[in-house]
Scaffold this active site. Structure first.
Site, PDB file in Angstrom:
ATOM      1  NE  ARG A 160      19.440  48.910  85.967  1.00 13.28           N
ATOM      2  CZ  ARG A 160      20.427  49.133  86.807  1.00 13.28           C
ATOM      3  NH1 ARG A 160      21.124  50.245  86.718  1.00 13.28           N
ATOM      4  NH2 ARG A 160      20.707  48.262  87.738  1.00 13.28           N
ATOM      5  CE  LYS A 202       5.320  43.937  68.255  1.00 12.10           C
ATOM      6  NZ  LYS A 202       4.501  42.941  67.520  1.00 12.10           N
ATOM      7  CD  GLU A 230       6.038  41.949  56.910  1.00 10.49           C
ATOM      8  OE1 GLU A 230       4.899  42.375  57.150  1.00 10.49           O
ATOM      9  OE2 GLU A 230       6.586  41.043  57.585  1.00 10.49           O
ATOM     10  CE  LYS A 248       5.899  48.237  62.766  1.00  8.07           C
ATOM     11  NZ  LYS A 248       6.769  47.091  62.735  1.00  8.07           N
ATOM     12  CD  GLU A 278       1.147  42.937  68.904  1.00  6.85           C
ATOM     13  OE1 GLU A 278       2.258  43.352  68.540  1.00  6.85           O
ATOM     14  OE2 GLU A 278       0.711  41.823  68.634  1.00  6.85           O
ATOM     15  NE  ARG A 326       3.709  47.046  67.038  1.00  5.13           N
ATOM     16  CZ  ARG A 326       4.868  47.600  67.308  1.00  5.13           C
ATOM     17  NH1 ARG A 326       4.928  48.521  68.264  1.00  5.13           N
ATOM     18  NH2 ARG A 326       5.965  47.266  66.663  1.00  5.13           N
ATOM     19  CG  ASN A 354       1.334  40.418  64.082  1.00  7.64           C
ATOM     20  OD1 ASN A 354       2.470  40.321  63.612  1.00  7.64           O
ATOM     21  ND2 ASN A 354       1.091  40.962  65.248  1.00  7.64           N
ATOM     22  CG  HIS A 401       2.671  38.261  60.376  1.00  8.69           C
ATOM     23  ND1 HIS A 401       2.164  38.885  59.252  1.00  8.69           N
ATOM     24  CD2 HIS A 401       3.911  38.795  60.561  1.00  8.69           C
ATOM     25  CE1 HIS A 401       3.061  39.744  58.791  1.00  8.69           C
ATOM     26  NE2 HIS A 401       4.128  39.715  59.562  1.00  8.69           N
ATOM     27  CG  HIS A 414       4.975  34.233  62.987  1.00  7.80           C
ATOM     28  ND1 HIS A 414       4.399  35.192  63.789  1.00  7.80           N
ATOM     29  CD2 HIS A 414       5.979  34.865  62.321  1.00  7.80           C
ATOM     30  CE1 HIS A 414       5.017  36.344  63.618  1.00  7.80           C
ATOM     31  NE2 HIS A 414       5.977  36.178  62.740  1.00  7.80           N
ATOM     32  CG  HIS A 441       8.983  37.069  58.241  1.00  6.48           C
ATOM     33  ND1 HIS A 441       8.236  36.425  59.204  1.00  6.48           N
ATOM     34  CD2 HIS A 441       8.454  38.323  58.119  1.00  6.48           C
ATOM     35  CE1 HIS A 441       7.303  37.263  59.657  1.00  6.48           C
ATOM     36  NE2 HIS A 441       7.414  38.411  59.013  1.00  6.48           N
TER      37      HIS A 441
HETATM   38  P1  NAD Z   1      18.019  39.566  57.445  1.00  3.48           P
HETATM   39  O1  NAD Z   1      18.339  40.617  58.376  1.00  3.48           O
HETATM   40  O2  NAD Z   1      18.458  38.171  57.755  1.00  3.48           O
HETATM   41  O3  NAD Z   1      18.591  39.960  56.006  1.00  3.48           O
HETATM   42  C1  NAD Z   1      18.454  39.068  54.923  1.00  3.48           C
HETATM   43  C2  NAD Z   1      19.791  38.734  54.273  1.00  3.48           C
HETATM   44  O4  NAD Z   1      20.175  39.817  53.436  1.00  3.48           O
HETATM   45  C3  NAD Z   1      20.941  38.536  55.254  1.00  3.48           C
HETATM   46  O5  NAD Z   1      21.769  37.527  54.753  1.00  3.48           O
HETATM   47  C4  NAD Z   1      21.670  39.875  55.208  1.00  3.48           C
HETATM   48  O6  NAD Z   1      23.031  39.735  55.530  1.00  3.48           O
HETATM   49  C5  NAD Z   1      21.495  40.277  53.775  1.00  3.48           C
HETATM   50  N1  NAD Z   1      21.454  41.712  53.523  1.00  3.48           N
HETATM   51  C6  NAD Z   1      20.834  42.667  54.262  1.00  3.48           C
HETATM   52  N2  NAD Z   1      20.905  43.844  53.627  1.00  3.48           N
HETATM   53  C7  NAD Z   1      21.595  43.645  52.489  1.00  3.48           C
HETATM   54  C8  NAD Z   1      21.967  44.481  51.410  1.00  3.48           C
HETATM   55  N3  NAD Z   1      21.589  45.758  51.330  1.00  3.48           N
HETATM   56  N4  NAD Z   1      22.714  43.963  50.407  1.00  3.48           N
HETATM   57  C9  NAD Z   1      23.051  42.635  50.435  1.00  3.48           C
HETATM   58  N5  NAD Z   1      22.696  41.780  51.413  1.00  3.48           N
HETATM   59  C10 NAD Z   1      21.960  42.277  52.411  1.00  3.48           C
HETATM   60  O7  NAD Z   1      16.443  39.456  57.138  1.00  3.48           O
HETATM   61  P2  NAD Z   1      15.258  40.518  57.105  1.00  3.48           P
HETATM   62  O8  NAD Z   1      14.260  39.928  56.202  1.00  3.48           O
HETATM   63  O9  NAD Z   1      15.735  41.892  56.873  1.00  3.48           O
HETATM   64  O10 NAD Z   1      14.722  40.481  58.603  1.00  3.48           O
HETATM   65  C11 NAD Z   1      14.147  39.329  59.150  1.00  3.48           C
HETATM   66  C12 NAD Z   1      14.090  39.483  60.645  1.00  3.48           C
HETATM   67  O11 NAD Z   1      13.276  40.607  60.960  1.00  3.48           O
HETATM   68  C13 NAD Z   1      13.489  38.301  61.359  1.00  3.48           C
HETATM   69  O12 NAD Z   1      14.307  37.932  62.431  1.00  3.48           O
HETATM   70  C14 NAD Z   1      12.145  38.808  61.857  1.00  3.48           C
HETATM   71  O13 NAD Z   1      11.741  38.194  63.064  1.00  3.48           O
HETATM   72  C15 NAD Z   1      12.449  40.260  62.051  1.00  3.48           C
HETATM   73  N6  NAD Z   1      11.272  41.142  62.026  1.00  3.48           N
HETATM   74  C16 NAD Z   1      11.124  42.023  63.054  1.00  3.48           C
HETATM   75  C17 NAD Z   1      10.059  42.896  63.074  1.00  3.48           C
HETATM   76  C18 NAD Z   1       9.937  43.913  64.171  1.00  3.48           C
HETATM   77  O14 NAD Z   1       8.906  44.595  64.263  1.00  3.48           O
HETATM   78  N7  NAD Z   1      10.952  44.080  64.999  1.00  3.48           N
HETATM   79  C19 NAD Z   1       9.123  42.881  62.018  1.00  3.48           C
HETATM   80  C20 NAD Z   1       9.303  41.966  60.993  1.00  3.48           C
HETATM   81  C21 NAD Z   1      10.391  41.101  60.989  1.00  3.48           C
HETATM   82  N1  GLY Z   2       5.788  43.539  62.667  1.00  4.22           N
HETATM   83  C1  GLY Z   2       4.746  43.585  63.651  1.00  4.22           C
HETATM   84  C2  GLY Z   2       4.852  44.749  64.589  1.00  4.22           C
HETATM   85  O1  GLY Z   2       5.750  45.542  64.539  1.00  4.22           O
HETATM   86  O2  GLY Z   2       4.009  44.869  65.424  1.00  4.22           O
END
Ligand code: NAD
Ligand code: GLY
Length: 375
Positions: free
Chosen positions: A137, A159, A201, A243, A253, A257, A261, A264, A268, A281
């Site tokens: 939990r 998130k 972003e 942010k 949100e 918030r 987006n 987005h 998306h 993305h």
């Molecule tokens: P990711 O985590 O898939 O990383 C991209 C690629 O780079 C992967 O293959 C990873 O293994 C590699 N990588 C990461 N760091 C590295 C480094 N320093 N050196 C070499 N390789 C490296 O992609 P991302 O773009 O970081 O994240 C995308 C995800 O984030 C999506 O699932 C999206 O939905 C999510 N997201 C979440 C929020 C939120 O508020 N929680 C906001 C935006 C995006």
């Molecule tokens: N990336 C959108 C949020 O965190 O609300």
């Protein structure tokens, strides 16, 4: 690096490390930003008074490069970390991965006072965050983002979640980390395409809140793409500040918030109709932000010159700004938009810009205007 004689044996001074606060009452935390600060992970966690056992969740690309440093830093600070590696890429953001991680956490006897460290990009951060929110939990959670996207966006704001077959991020929680540690040096090994995707972003923060940041990006983009330390530290810190400010105002949100987006809704939908394979993305939301800017011009008073500056900045970052869609794909895109979590009463709501640095949210847009923005 300077060694001193404090209560801790090695007091390392990291010149130029920046701290951005996320003020959320008893869930407040700091985002630490700097070069070569991964070695500081253990001592930073120590200050949080977390339990001894912890799990470092990482993926199969990031783990081989950065796990050793993260694990040693934790051990040196007196923690007992276990490493859990998951596959790299969006498919790891699944309930199957969560399930297999639960078993490993139980085997390592993580307790309520224990914590989870997410070492990787947004995929690892979102998945490990949901693991931390749900295991026993809720256990402590620390983010060590290693992509630009994760440093400026996904690691901040709480998130967390995983994907279902039916869509992205459909299972999740709001669960704030106790600390975010952004080591800018980790970006040196990040593939350039991923770095550019993260810039989408950063540009977004300029459009939604900060015309000065936008102008700086127009001037300094080449330096940022070359990972100039000063520029990178500035844009990561400024993005995190924006942010943090939005999340402080509207953590769950309820309204504001939504501005995070910008671009987005179309972005998306584009990811969804291309089965999450074609665009990263950041690439999809680059197209989405340019389309949203054209819609903003047509119905919200954004000037044509500003639309052109926005398009030019995404292009300079090496990001796509247009998409050629058949009639059939355009219909698919419009219908995919309706699955967006931001739909209210079946009506897609848009964030639109009045000028660079100023946006409004919750705006209705007609299908015809959306279609025109994609041409
Ligand atoms: P990711 O985590 O898939 O990383 C991209 C690629 O780079 C992967 O293959 C990873 O293994 C590699 N990588 C990461 N760091 C590295 C480094 N320093 N050196 C070499 N390789 C490296 O992609 P991302 O773009 O970081 O994240 C995308 C995800 O984030 C999506 O699932 C999206 O939905 C999510 N997201 C979440 C929020 C939120 O508020 N929680 C906001 C935006 C995006
Ligand atoms: N990336 C959108 C949020 O965190 O609300």
């Amino acid at each position: 690096m300077i060694f001193g004689f404090g209560r801790r044996r090695h007091v390392r001074i990291f010149p130029g490390m920046r701290t951005v606060k996320v003020p959320l009452g008893d869930r407040s935390y700091s985002i630490k930003i700097g070069n070569s600060i991964l070695s500081r992970l253990g001592s930073e966690c120590r200050r949080l008074k977390l339990g001894t056992r912890c799990a470092v969740i990482t993926d199969r690309k990031v783990g081989p490069i950065y796990s050793k440093a993260a694990m040693s830093s934790l051990r040196e600070a007196g923690f007992e970390p276990v490493e859990i590696r998951v596959p790299a890429g969006e498919t790891a953001k699944s309930l199957d991965t969560i399930h297999s991680c639960y078993d490993k956490l139980a085997r390592h006897r993580l307790e309520r006072s224990s914590f989870i460290v997410a070492l990787g990009g947004g995929v690892v951060g979102d998945m490990a965050g949901f693991l931390a929110a749900s295991y026993l939990r809720g256990v402590g959670f620390v983010q060590v983002p290693t992509t630009l996207l994760a440093q400026v966006d996904s690691s901040v704001g709480g998130k967390v979640g995983v994907n279902l077959k039916a869509g992205k991020n459909l299972v999740g929680a709001f669960y704030q980390p106790r600390l975010v540690l952004c080591d800018l040096d980790t970006l040196k090994t990040l593939p350039k395409r991923e770095l550019r995707a993260g810039l989408a972003e950063v540009i977004k923060y300029g459009i939604i809140d900060d015309a000065t940041l936008f102008r700086r990006l127009e001037r300094q983009l080449p330096a940022i793409l070359k990972l100039n330390a000063k520029e990178l530290a500035h844009v990561v810190a400024r993005s995190c500040q924006i942010k943090a400010k939005v999340v402080e105002e509207d953590e769950r949100e309820g309204g504001l918030r939504a501005i995070l987006n910008y671009g987005h809704t179309i972005g998306h939908a584009l990811e969804a109709i291309s089965s999450y394979g074609k665009y990263l993305h950041g690439e999809a939301i680059s197209i989405g932000q340019v389309a949203a800017s054209k819609i903003s011009r047509d119905q919200h008073g954004l000037g044509q010159a500003e639309v052109e500056r926005i398009e030019a900045l995404f292009t300079a970052a090496g990001l796509p700004t247009t998409v050629a869609l058949s009639k059939k794909d355009t219909l698919k895109l419009l219908s995919a938009m309706k699955v967006d979590k931001k739909v209210i009463g079946g009506q897609v709501k848009f964030v639109l810009a009045k000028s660079i640095g100023q946006v409004a949210f919750g705006i209705d847009v007609t299908k015809a205007t959306i279609k025109a923005s994609l041409q």
